[in-house]
Scaffold this motif. Structure first.
Motif: not given
Length: 248
Positions: A163-184
């Motif tokens: 289910p590659v769409a679900l893999y991508e959703i999980v990746f994007l959520i993790v990427l969101w969190i990581v980029l938010k931490i870096i941005k802060k």
């Protein structure tokens, strides 16, 4: 769950994918304008308009061009305008949207980065769009190859598929969190968050396409993977050049 999921609108069955894609674009744009109002960085109307036009035109052309070049043999042997117009890929949209923005900025003489503000609205829109991809199952080419792994799912045929769409959703959520931490941390120059997003997403898509149906173009790689390599190298050298300049 039966795939593909459809919605009955005005007595007509509509696939989930285009509905969620449209919803993602609308919600993502609303979120972008919300962040823009709160942002301390203000762009002139001419700059904003030029960037928006460049990004939109580039994304529209790129999403369809790369989407159709995923299988160039079908495109050139049996051309269909309807198929050409309905074939899209976010990889082409992002890559050519970038080109459109860079050209627009050159035309108006704007040298500063304009990408950071769009990162999180873009991720949000992509997550919503990928929900639609998942609900569409195998009806459109947004599914994975058959697998015997624990993650395999029935998406509308007899095979267990990634289910590659679900893999991508999980990746994007993790990427969101990581980029938010870096941005802060607020330690990086303007444009760094967008550049990091592009490198991370295109690296992920390069790997993901090994478990998706694809037509090999060069060295066992598909069209999307070749575009991913080009974008990764572009930003690698861009970040490297910026580091050299800043160290002087």
């Amino acid at each position: 769950m039966d795939f593909p999921v459809t919605f009955n609108i005005f007595d007509k069955a509509i696939l989930a994918h285009p509905l969620f894609e449209a919803a993602g674009i609308f919600i993502g744009m609303r979120y972008y304008f919300y962040l823009k109002r709160k942002s301390a960085e203000k762009m002139s109307f001419n700059t904003s308009a030029a960037v928006l036009i460049g990004a939109t035109a580039g994304a529209l052309i790129g999403s369809k061009l790369i989407g159709n070049l995923e299988n160039p043999y079908t495109l050139f042997e049996n051309f269909s305008f309807k198929r050409f117009w309905t074939n899209n890929t976010i990889v082409g949209g992002l890559a050519f949207g970038l080109i459109g923005v860079e050209w627009a900025k050159k035309i108006i003489g704007h040298k500063e980065s304009t990408g950071d503000l769009i990162v999180f609205p873009l991720i949000l829109a992509m997550i919503i769009g990928r929900i639609g991809c998942f609900l569409t199952g195998i009806h459109e080419e947004t599914y994975g190859i058959p697998t015997d792994s624990f993650f395999g799912m029935h998406l509308g045929d007899q095979y267990l598929r990634h289910p590659v769409a679900l893999y991508e959703i999980v990746f994007l959520i993790v990427l969101w969190i990581v980029l938010k931490i870096i941005k802060k941390k607020n330690k990086f120059p303007s444009g760094f968050i967008f550049q990091l997003f592009m490198i991370c997403y295109f690296s992920f898509r390069f790997m993901l396409d090994f478990i998706k149906p694809k037509v090999d173009i060069i060295a066992g790689l598909g069209t999307i993977q070749l575009v991913c390599i080009a974008i990764i190298f572009y930003y690698f050298f861009k970040l490297k050049s910026a580091k050299i300049v800043n160290s002087r």
